[in-house]
Design an enzyme around this catalytic site. Structure first.
Site, PDB file in Angstrom:
ATOM      1  N   LYS A  42       6.467   2.946  17.409  1.00 24.48           N
ATOM      2  CA  LYS A  42       5.197   3.410  17.528  1.00 24.48           C
ATOM      3  C   LYS A  42       4.405   2.024  17.081  1.00 24.48           C
ATOM      4  O   LYS A  42       3.096   2.165  17.537  1.00 24.48           O
ATOM      5  CB  LYS A  42       4.949   4.511  16.517  1.00 24.48           C
ATOM      6  CG  LYS A  42       5.319   4.469  14.927  1.00 24.48           C
ATOM      7  CD  LYS A  42       4.061   3.924  14.180  1.00 24.48           C
ATOM      8  CE  LYS A  42       4.705   3.876  12.847  1.00 24.48           C
ATOM      9  NZ  LYS A  42       3.387   3.319  11.926  1.00 24.48           N
ATOM     10  N   SER A  85       0.768  -1.256   0.009  1.00 21.96           N
ATOM     11  CA  SER A  85      -0.063  -0.103   0.195  1.00 21.96           C
ATOM     12  C   SER A  85       0.823   1.222   0.050  1.00 21.96           C
ATOM     13  O   SER A  85       0.670   2.211  -0.659  1.00 21.96           O
ATOM     14  CB  SER A  85      -1.152  -0.047   1.145  1.00 21.96           C
ATOM     15  OG  SER A  85      -0.407  -0.002   2.440  1.00 21.96           O
ATOM     16  N   ARG A 133      -2.617  -1.568  10.267  1.00 21.94           N
ATOM     17  CA  ARG A 133      -2.753  -2.829  10.359  1.00 21.94           C
ATOM     18  C   ARG A 133      -2.182  -3.437  11.844  1.00 21.94           C
ATOM     19  O   ARG A 133      -2.738  -4.491  12.335  1.00 21.94           O
ATOM     20  CB  ARG A 133      -2.087  -3.659   9.177  1.00 21.94           C
ATOM     21  CG  ARG A 133      -0.548  -3.227   9.228  1.00 21.94           C
ATOM     22  CD  ARG A 133       0.191  -3.864   8.095  1.00 21.94           C
ATOM     23  NE  ARG A 133      -0.236  -3.289   6.839  1.00 21.94           N
ATOM     24  CZ  ARG A 133       0.233  -3.283   5.801  1.00 21.94           C
ATOM     25  NH1 ARG A 133       1.370  -4.395   5.429  1.00 21.94           N
ATOM     26  NH2 ARG A 133      -0.047  -2.870   4.551  1.00 21.94           N
ATOM     27  N   ALA A 139      -1.508   5.136   3.550  1.00 27.77           N
ATOM     28  CA  ALA A 139      -1.522   5.137   2.208  1.00 27.77           C
ATOM     29  C   ALA A 139      -2.852   5.432   1.494  1.00 27.77           C
ATOM     30  O   ALA A 139      -2.969   6.093   0.446  1.00 27.77           O
ATOM     31  CB  ALA A 139      -1.172   3.843   1.821  1.00 27.77           C
TER      32      ALA A 139
END
Length: 333
Positions: A193, A12, A257, A142
């Site tokens: 992160k 992506s 994700r 994205a």
């Protein structure tokens, strides 16, 4: 002469960056090792697995020939999962005949070695074959870049002119790029992160609200900063786009994700099942192990990372580790 840029990786983010470069007027050599994916991009102008709702520019073309992708490019951008960086960089080095500007837009730490991506690239691409290494990072989904939503990221390099070159490649009316000399801090913030995002998804999956989310992001930033500074980073870097900025976007959106994987963990699903069903790399899972081991190496207190490590690698129950976090001895902030 039009500058040619090779974008290696058609996930992506690689797709979104290729689209920005194409719109900015550059010739993009867009590479994927998957011929079926290349055919889809070239014939149908879509990349359904990674960006099901997006249409690509018709003139953006892809190739599965790595040599063809990089030979005529002045800039090579790696946008593949961290675990694939070393092998791909080794292959790329074999095809480089004159120095190239090397950029990466991946976020993670190598397993076992705990090395940053720029370090891997330095090891695999000889200095005579590269002009500099730049890390491109920051709060960016994205899907939103594909829709021309306003996005701001950072180009980090010890070589300021190379960072400015990358800045000039990408900057436009909806995609703004800053520069930063602290590539170590930018890469650490980008990698760690993802761990906190897994935790943010988990507390959401368990039904906790904004109070818990704010606490997790704030204390997550504190432990990322502690480890980064111990490794030599500038503490101010973590207050910037690749630190708190990336934390905000990754810890608050289902686009992430890492957040989605954490959310499913919080709902009680097994990690192996989650990763299989998602069918995409979740960098936060592998980075958790590397960060946990780094925290021990540097003797840094990282309770959130420890908790997620216990859930992912020691099969601890999410509710149990959350309770343990809350029951820790009171401390000064």
């Amino acid at each position: 002469m039009q500058k040619q840029v090779a974008v290696l990786g058609a996930g992506s983010w690689g797709t979104a960056l290729s689209k920005v470069l194409h719109e900015n007027g550059y010739s993009v050599n867009f590479w994927s090792r998957n011929q079926d994916q290349v055919d889809e991009i070239n014939q149908y102008h879509t990349n359904k697995k990674y960006l099901p709702d997006s249409v690509l520019p018709e003139k953006l073309r892809a190739t599965s020939d790595l040599k063809t992708a990089i030979q005529t490019a002045q800039v090579i951008i790696f946008v593949v999962p961290t675990k694939a960086i070393r092998d791909l960089a080794h292959q790329v080095a074999e095809f480089i005949s004159e120095p190239k500007l090397i950029v990466h837009a991946s976020k993670g730490l190598e397993q076992l070695t705990h090395k940053r991506i720029s370090t891997i690239l330095e090891e695999e691409i000889p200095i005579k074959k590269r002009t500099a290494i730049v890390a491109l990072s920051g709060p960016s989904h994205a899907e939103e870049v594909m829709a021309n939503d306003l996005t701001t990221i950072t180009a980090a390099s010890e070589d300021d002119e190379s960072a400015k070159t990358v800045q000039a490649l990408f900057i436009n009316d909806y995609f703004r790029v800053y520069t930063n000399k602290d590539i170590l801090g930018v890469e650490i913030g980008a990698a760690l992160k993802n761990i906190i995002a897994v935790g943010a998804g988990a507390i959401s999956g368990m039904g906790f609200g904004d109070n818990a989310k704010a606490a997790l992001v704030t204390r997550g930033l504190a432990e990322i900063t502690r480890l980064g500074v111990a490794m030599g980073a500038d503490p101010l870097t973590f207050m910037g786009l690749s630190g708190v900025g990336d934390l905000i976007v990754t810890c608050t959106s289902p686009h992430s994700r890492n957040w989605r994987a954490g959310h499913l963990l919080g709902e009680g699903q097994e990690i192996d099942t989650i990763l299989t069903e998602m069918g995409m790399v979740v960098e936060g899972i592998s980075t958790t192990k590397a960060a946990f081991e780094l925290s021990q190496e540097y003797n840094i207190d990282m309770p959130i990372t420890d908790a997620i490590y216990k859930v992912v690698y020691e099969d601890a129950e999410v509710k149990y580790v959350i309770l343990k976090l809350m029951q820790r001895e009171g401390k000064s902030e």
